[in-house]
Design a protein around this motif. Structure first.
Motif, PDB file in Angstrom:
ATOM      1  N   GLY A  30       0.819  -1.207   0.000  1.00  0.00           N
ATOM      2  CA  GLY A  30       0.000   0.000   0.000  1.00  0.00           C
ATOM      3  C   GLY A  30       0.850   1.252   0.000  1.00  0.00           C
ATOM      4  O   GLY A  30       0.566   2.224  -0.709  1.00  0.00           O
ATOM      5  N   ARG A  31       1.919   1.228   0.785  1.00  0.00           N
ATOM      6  CA  ARG A  31       2.807   2.383   0.838  1.00  0.00           C
ATOM      7  C   ARG A  31       3.526   2.575  -0.487  1.00  0.00           C
ATOM      8  O   ARG A  31       3.688   3.690  -0.974  1.00  0.00           O
ATOM      9  CB  ARG A  31       3.823   2.211   1.968  1.00  0.00           C
ATOM     10  N   LEU A  32       3.972   1.464  -1.095  1.00  0.00           N
ATOM     11  CA  LEU A  32       4.643   1.546  -2.392  1.00  0.00           C
ATOM     12  C   LEU A  32       3.711   2.177  -3.426  1.00  0.00           C
ATOM     13  O   LEU A  32       4.112   3.069  -4.187  1.00  0.00           O
ATOM     14  CB  LEU A  32       5.083   0.155  -2.830  1.00  0.00           C
ATOM     15  N   ALA A  33       2.463   1.718  -3.448  1.00  0.00           N
ATOM     16  CA  ALA A  33       1.494   2.269  -4.403  1.00  0.00           C
ATOM     17  C   ALA A  33       1.272   3.751  -4.159  1.00  0.00           C
ATOM     18  O   ALA A  33       1.200   4.553  -5.105  1.00  0.00           O
ATOM     19  CB  ALA A  33       0.172   1.511  -4.294  1.00  0.00           C
ATOM     20  N   ALA A  34       1.189   4.144  -2.889  1.00  0.00           N
ATOM     21  CA  ALA A  34       0.974   5.555  -2.558  1.00  0.00           C
ATOM     22  C   ALA A  34       2.130   6.414  -3.055  1.00  0.00           C
ATOM     23  O   ALA A  34       1.927   7.511  -3.593  1.00  0.00           O
ATOM     24  CB  ALA A  34       0.801   5.707  -1.049  1.00  0.00           C
ATOM     25  N   GLU A  35       3.353   5.919  -2.887  1.00  0.00           N
ATOM     26  CA  GLU A  35       4.516   6.698  -3.323  1.00  0.00           C
ATOM     27  C   GLU A  35       4.543   6.852  -4.842  1.00  0.00           C
ATOM     28  O   GLU A  35       4.930   7.900  -5.363  1.00  0.00           O
ATOM     29  CB  GLU A  35       5.814   6.051  -2.826  1.00  0.00           C
ATOM     30  N   LEU A  36       4.121   5.814  -5.552  1.00  0.00           N
ATOM     31  CA  LEU A  36       4.094   5.905  -7.011  1.00  0.00           C
ATOM     32  C   LEU A  36       3.016   6.866  -7.499  1.00  0.00           C
ATOM     33  O   LEU A  36       3.172   7.517  -8.532  1.00  0.00           O
ATOM     34  CB  LEU A  36       3.890   4.521  -7.627  1.00  0.00           C
ATOM     35  N   VAL A  37       1.933   6.954  -6.742  1.00  0.00           N
ATOM     36  CA  VAL A  37       0.877   7.901  -7.105  1.00  0.00           C
ATOM     37  C   VAL A  37       1.334   9.335  -6.852  1.00  0.00           C
ATOM     38  O   VAL A  37       1.112  10.232  -7.667  1.00  0.00           O
ATOM     39  CB  VAL A  37      -0.412   7.614  -6.306  1.00  0.00           C
ATOM     40  N   LYS A  38       1.984   9.551  -5.722  1.00  0.00           N
ATOM     41  CA  LYS A  38       2.375  10.913  -5.333  1.00  0.00           C
ATOM     42  C   LYS A  38       3.559  11.450  -6.129  1.00  0.00           C
ATOM     43  O   LYS A  38       3.769  12.658  -6.199  1.00  0.00           O
ATOM     44  CB  LYS A  38       2.718  10.929  -3.838  1.00  0.00           C
ATOM     45  N   SER A  39       4.334  10.557  -6.718  1.00  0.00           N
ATOM     46  CA  SER A  39       5.541  10.974  -7.415  1.00  0.00           C
ATOM     47  C   SER A  39       5.245  11.912  -8.580  1.00  0.00           C
ATOM     48  O   SER A  39       4.285  11.713  -9.326  1.00  0.00           O
ATOM     49  CB  SER A  39       6.282   9.737  -7.942  1.00  0.00           C
ATOM     50  N   ARG A  40       6.075  12.928  -8.714  1.00  0.00           N
ATOM     51  CA  ARG A  40       5.959  13.819  -9.866  1.00  0.00           C
ATOM     52  C   ARG A  40       6.493  13.145 -11.118  1.00  0.00           C
ATOM     53  O   ARG A  40       6.161  13.544 -12.236  1.00  0.00           O
ATOM     54  CB  ARG A  40       6.740  15.113  -9.605  1.00  0.00           C
ATOM     55  N   SER A  41       7.348  12.151 -10.911  1.00  0.00           N
ATOM     56  CA  SER A  41       7.920  11.421 -12.046  1.00  0.00           C
ATOM     57  C   SER A  41       6.926  10.401 -12.569  1.00  0.00           C
ATOM     58  O   SER A  41       6.046   9.937 -11.845  1.00  0.00           O
ATOM     59  CB  SER A  41       9.195  10.695 -11.616  1.00  0.00           C
ATOM     60  N   GLU A  42       7.084  10.056 -13.823  1.00  0.00           N
ATOM     61  CA  GLU A  42       6.256   9.030 -14.462  1.00  0.00           C
ATOM     62  C   GLU A  42       7.201   7.930 -14.940  1.00  0.00           C
ATOM     63  O   GLU A  42       7.636   7.932 -16.088  1.00  0.00           O
ATOM     64  CB  GLU A  42       5.492   9.626 -15.642  1.00  0.00           C
ATOM     65  N   PRO A  43       7.567   6.995 -14.046  1.00  0.00           N
ATOM     66  CA  PRO A  43       8.540   5.978 -14.438  1.00  0.00           C
ATOM     67  C   PRO A  43       8.036   5.106 -15.571  1.00  0.00           C
ATOM     68  O   PRO A  43       6.884   4.678 -15.574  1.00  0.00           O
ATOM     69  CB  PRO A  43       8.745   5.162 -13.156  1.00  0.00           C
ATOM     70  N   SER A  44       8.914   4.862 -16.530  1.00  0.00           N
ATOM     71  CA  SER A  44       8.538   4.015 -17.668  1.00  0.00           C
ATOM     72  C   SER A  44       9.482   2.823 -17.818  1.00  0.00           C
ATOM     73  O   SER A  44       9.284   1.991 -18.692  1.00  0.00           O
ATOM     74  CB  SER A  44       8.526   4.828 -18.963  1.00  0.00           C
ATOM     75  N   THR A  45      10.500   2.766 -16.952  1.00  0.00           N
ATOM     76  CA  THR A  45      11.431   1.640 -16.958  1.00  0.00           C
ATOM     77  C   THR A  45      11.630   1.172 -15.523  1.00  0.00           C
ATOM     78  O   THR A  45      11.300   1.894 -14.573  1.00  0.00           O
ATOM     79  CB  THR A  45      12.800   2.048 -17.537  1.00  0.00           C
TER      80      THR A  45
END
Length: 252
Positions: free
Chosen positions: A205-220
């Protein structure tokens, strides 16, 4: 684009302010025939409470879950991310999201579902009870219903997919080979790592939250690792498309 595919939860929030279930309002319309078939089967099964209890793998004290299924087509709806509850969703903490974060969540999060196949963050859904490992008397296993139709839909998702699904939901459909799998582990004094059960959902859940909040859009995978590390998560790449998330004494 990054999409995090979350597992659902057995527990669901009650109520809702949305109108009754409208399959036309859900994402991934290709799944609607299977969704309708499963929903109708659950409603029909709900007429026989003992049969429902047996098929759903619940106890006689959980007949309220059968009542929920009986009202699938008429009960109120709410967005998927608010419908699912429990440890993972507590850690995700959608209620704390700003409007900007919610907008990102709509694009970056989806939930695997035994009834709906996959649910986008804002898809309006009712409370229900059906698990990935269940079988319905009139249809057979949930897996047999979903695998032929769900797999091509999930494999057609563009961008980087981060797979946080649990076993029964991973079995419903394979993702593309380049989807990133995450294993939550703990490490003992000798450096041996074991899969964590107690904190597994909270860390995901925390991992998902951090990916949502990130300004970056990781593609790799490399970019994904950088985002998670920057957020303070202890992650290690263990394969071309797999990472391990190391826990401490518990989520912080």
């Amino acid at each position: 684009m990054v999409l995090v595919l979350l597992p659902p939860s057995e527990t669901k929030a009650t109520g809702g302010t949305g109108g009754p279930l409208d399959l036309g309002a859900l994402s991934f319309p290709e799944l609607n025939p299977a969704r309708a078939k499963l929903a109708d089967a659950l409603v029909e099964l709900a007429d026989d409470v003992p049969a429902s209890v047996a098929a759903l793998g619940i106890t006689p004290r959980q007949t309220d879950e059968v009542a929920r299924n009986a009202e699938l087509w008429t009960s109120p709806t709410m967005p998927g991310l608010r419908r699912y509850t429990g440890v993972l969703y507590d850690a995700l903490d959608v209620k704390s999201f700003t409007k900007a974060t919610l907008a990102k969540a709509e694009k970056r999060l989806a939930v695997a579902s035994a009834l709906f196949g996959v649910v986008a963050a804002t898809d309006p859904i009712p409370a229900y009870r059906l698990s990935g490992g269940n079988a319905l008397p009139s249809l057979g296993t949930v897996r047999s219903v979903w695998k032929p139709v769900l797999e091509p839909v999930l494999q057609g998702i563009d961008g980087l997919v981060v797979d946080l699904r649990s076993g029964p939901y991973s079995a419903l459909a394979k993702l593309r080979p380049d989807a990133v799998t995450v294993r939550v582990v703990t490490e003992d004094a000798k450096g041996n790592r074991t899969t964590v059960s107690h904190f597994n959902k909270a860390y995901k859940g925390r991992l998902a939250a951090e990916l949502v909040k990130s300004r970056s859009e990781p593609s790799t995978v490399e970019q994904l690792m950088r985002v998670l590390s920057k957020a303070g998560l202890d992650v290690e790449r263990t394969g071309d498309h797999s990472i391990e998330l190391l826990t401490g004494d518990g989520p912080h």
